[in-house]
Design a protein around this motif. Structure first.
Motif, PDB file in Angstrom:
ATOM      1  N   SER A   1      57.744 -14.240  23.542  1.00  0.00           N
ATOM      2  CA  SER A   1      58.197 -14.976  22.359  1.00  0.00           C
ATOM      3  C   SER A   1      56.984 -15.337  21.511  1.00  0.00           C
ATOM      4  O   SER A   1      56.028 -15.940  22.014  1.00  0.00           O
ATOM      5  CB  SER A   1      58.932 -16.242  22.808  1.00  0.00           C
ATOM      6  N   LEU A   2      57.020 -14.940  20.239  1.00  0.00           N
ATOM      7  CA  LEU A   2      55.913 -15.205  19.322  1.00  0.00           C
ATOM      8  C   LEU A   2      56.361 -16.168  18.224  1.00  0.00           C
ATOM      9  O   LEU A   2      57.545 -16.171  17.847  1.00  0.00           O
ATOM     10  CB  LEU A   2      55.441 -13.915  18.660  1.00  0.00           C
ATOM     11  N   PRO A   3      55.428 -16.937  17.652  1.00  0.00           N
ATOM     12  CA  PRO A   3      55.772 -17.725  16.469  1.00  0.00           C
ATOM     13  C   PRO A   3      56.225 -16.792  15.340  1.00  0.00           C
ATOM     14  O   PRO A   3      55.838 -15.614  15.319  1.00  0.00           O
ATOM     15  CB  PRO A   3      54.468 -18.426  16.100  1.00  0.00           C
ATOM     16  N   THR A   4      56.991 -17.291  14.423  1.00  0.00           N
ATOM     17  CA  THR A   4      57.547 -16.466  13.345  1.00  0.00           C
ATOM     18  C   THR A   4      56.473 -15.667  12.613  1.00  0.00           C
ATOM     19  O   THR A   4      56.629 -14.473  12.375  1.00  0.00           O
ATOM     20  CB  THR A   4      58.328 -17.344  12.344  1.00  0.00           C
ATOM     21  N   TYR A   5      55.367 -16.305  12.260  1.00  0.00           N
ATOM     22  CA  TYR A   5      54.318 -15.592  11.523  1.00  0.00           C
ATOM     23  C   TYR A   5      53.724 -14.468  12.364  1.00  0.00           C
ATOM     24  O   TYR A   5      53.391 -13.415  11.848  1.00  0.00           O
ATOM     25  CB  TYR A   5      53.216 -16.563  11.053  1.00  0.00           C
ATOM     26  N   ALA A   6      53.569 -14.694  13.673  1.00  0.00           N
ATOM     27  CA  ALA A   6      52.969 -13.679  14.543  1.00  0.00           C
ATOM     28  C   ALA A   6      53.950 -12.547  14.844  1.00  0.00           C
ATOM     29  O   ALA A   6      53.532 -11.438  15.174  1.00  0.00           O
ATOM     30  CB  ALA A   6      52.484 -14.317  15.843  1.00  0.00           C
ATOM     31  N   ALA A   7      55.248 -12.820  14.737  1.00  0.00           N
ATOM     32  CA  ALA A   7      56.259 -11.785  14.975  1.00  0.00           C
ATOM     33  C   ALA A   7      56.457 -10.908  13.742  1.00  0.00           C
ATOM     34  O   ALA A   7      57.089  -9.858  13.818  1.00  0.00           O
ATOM     35  CB  ALA A   7      57.585 -12.433  15.374  1.00  0.00           C
ATOM     36  N   SER A   8      55.896 -11.310  12.632  1.00  0.00           N
ATOM     37  CA  SER A   8      55.993 -10.550  11.387  1.00  0.00           C
ATOM     38  C   SER A   8      55.133  -9.300  11.462  1.00  0.00           C
ATOM     39  O   SER A   8      54.128  -9.255  12.160  1.00  0.00           O
ATOM     40  CB  SER A   8      55.516 -11.441  10.227  1.00  0.00           C
ATOM     41  N   ASP A   9      55.521  -8.275  10.722  1.00  0.00           N
ATOM     42  CA  ASP A   9      54.722  -7.053  10.650  1.00  0.00           C
ATOM     43  C   ASP A   9      53.386  -7.287   9.948  1.00  0.00           C
ATOM     44  O   ASP A   9      52.421  -6.567  10.186  1.00  0.00           O
ATOM     45  CB  ASP A   9      55.478  -5.951   9.914  1.00  0.00           C
ATOM     46  N   GLU A  10      53.329  -8.290   9.078  1.00  0.00           N
ATOM     47  CA  GLU A  10      52.103  -8.570   8.334  1.00  0.00           C
ATOM     48  C   GLU A  10      51.065  -9.221   9.242  1.00  0.00           C
ATOM     49  O   GLU A  10      51.390 -10.070  10.064  1.00  0.00           O
ATOM     50  CB  GLU A  10      52.390  -9.488   7.146  1.00  0.00           C
ATOM     51  N   ILE A  11      49.819  -8.821   9.077  1.00  0.00           N
ATOM     52  CA  ILE A  11      48.715  -9.430   9.828  1.00  0.00           C
ATOM     53  C   ILE A  11      48.318 -10.711   9.101  1.00  0.00           C
ATOM     54  O   ILE A  11      47.942 -10.674   7.930  1.00  0.00           O
ATOM     55  CB  ILE A  11      47.525  -8.463   9.944  1.00  0.00           C
ATOM     56  N   HIS A  12      48.428 -11.828   9.798  1.00  0.00           N
ATOM     57  CA  HIS A  12      48.113 -13.129   9.217  1.00  0.00           C
ATOM     58  C   HIS A  12      46.715 -13.577   9.608  1.00  0.00           C
ATOM     59  O   HIS A  12      46.259 -13.314  10.723  1.00  0.00           O
ATOM     60  CB  HIS A  12      49.124 -14.186   9.692  1.00  0.00           C
ATOM     61  N   ILE A  13      46.074 -14.289   8.684  1.00  0.00           N
ATOM     62  CA  ILE A  13      44.760 -14.880   8.924  1.00  0.00           C
ATOM     63  C   ILE A  13      44.852 -16.353   8.563  1.00  0.00           C
ATOM     64  O   ILE A  13      45.338 -16.704   7.479  1.00  0.00           O
ATOM     65  CB  ILE A  13      43.660 -14.190   8.094  1.00  0.00           C
ATOM     66  N   GLU A  14      44.382 -17.201   9.485  1.00  0.00           N
ATOM     67  CA  GLU A  14      44.376 -18.634   9.230  1.00  0.00           C
ATOM     68  C   GLU A  14      43.118 -18.988   8.450  1.00  0.00           C
ATOM     69  O   GLU A  14      42.000 -18.735   8.913  1.00  0.00           O
ATOM     70  CB  GLU A  14      44.426 -19.402  10.547  1.00  0.00           C
ATOM     71  N   ALA A  15      43.296 -19.573   7.263  1.00  0.00           N
ATOM     72  CA  ALA A  15      42.173 -19.970   6.416  1.00  0.00           C
ATOM     73  C   ALA A  15      41.545 -21.254   6.961  1.00  0.00           C
ATOM     74  O   ALA A  15      42.094 -21.909   7.850  1.00  0.00           O
ATOM     75  CB  ALA A  15      42.653 -20.179   4.981  1.00  0.00           C
ATOM     76  N   GLU A  16      40.403 -21.630   6.410  1.00  0.00           N
ATOM     77  CA  GLU A  16      39.690 -22.848   6.829  1.00  0.00           C
ATOM     78  C   GLU A  16      40.583 -24.082   6.757  1.00  0.00           C
ATOM     79  O   GLU A  16      40.476 -24.961   7.604  1.00  0.00           O
ATOM     80  CB  GLU A  16      38.451 -23.056   5.945  1.00  0.00           C
TER      81      GLU A  16
END
Length: 188
Positions: free
Chosen positions: A50-65
């Motif tokens: 089970s992944l968080p919604t953002y991590a389950a998305s096809d898009e690669i997410h980056i957490e900003a500062e």
């Protein structure tokens, strides 16, 4: 009566449709497995990831500062993240342990001795060059042995200048590190 669309609108729609085909996809690369970890089960099913919604998305997410998550529809994972992480976990566990490991659905007639569920609270690359994961795993056992659970926190550094390829390599290393920790602590 036929309605005519302005040529600027048609041009914009055409460019938007053309842009949809330009997305780049990046596969998480598995590093070589060099360790062997003894465990007490002959077979394990990686039942659920089970992944968080953002991590389950096809898009690669980056957490900003500032903690916001940024992504682009043009930078995508090569496979559905929940499926990919489950497969990476099961393959890494099989290589680490030398045991029969498969992700759900279990492909064998005989039931597995243990079932593993992994719930990620966080799975994200940061703009500072860290790929982080935290969450909890659960080991269900059929034969009366003690069932187990554990918390995990993993961090793998990467060079942000390496872009999505560096992020994909870091995720591969992180999933291997997580598989090693689960084998040592949860499947012993």
């Amino acid at each position: 009566m036929m309605m005519r669309l302005p040529s600027a609108l048609l041009l914009g729609l055409g460019l938007a449709l053309a842009a949809c085909g330009n997305a780049e996809r990046f596969a998480s690369t598995a590093p070589p497995v060099v360790d062997q970890v003894p465990i007490s089960f002959r077979s394990i099913e990686v039942r659920d990831v089970s992944l968080p919604t953002y991590a389950a998305s096809d898009e690669i997410h980056i957490e900003a500062e500032d903690g916001t998550l940024e992504s682009s529809a043009d930078v995508l994972w090569a496979d559905a993240p929940e499926r990919a992480v489950a497969l990476e976990l099961s393959q890494n566990l099989a290589r680490l342990t030398g045991r029969r490991v498969a992700s759900e659905p279990w492909p064998f007639e005989a039931f597995p001795e243990a079932r593993l569920e992994v719930r990620f609270a966080e799975l994200v690359a940061t703009s500072r060059g860290q790929f982080r994961a935290s969450g909890q795993y659960f080991v269900a056992v059929r034969d009366g042995r003690a069932e187990r659970s554990g918390l995990f926190e993993q961090v793998v550094p990467f060079d942000p200048a390496g872009g999505p390829n560096a992020i994909a390599r870091a995720r591969g290393q992180l999933i291997l590190d997580l598989a090693t920790a689960i084998a040592r602590e949860g499947l012993r």
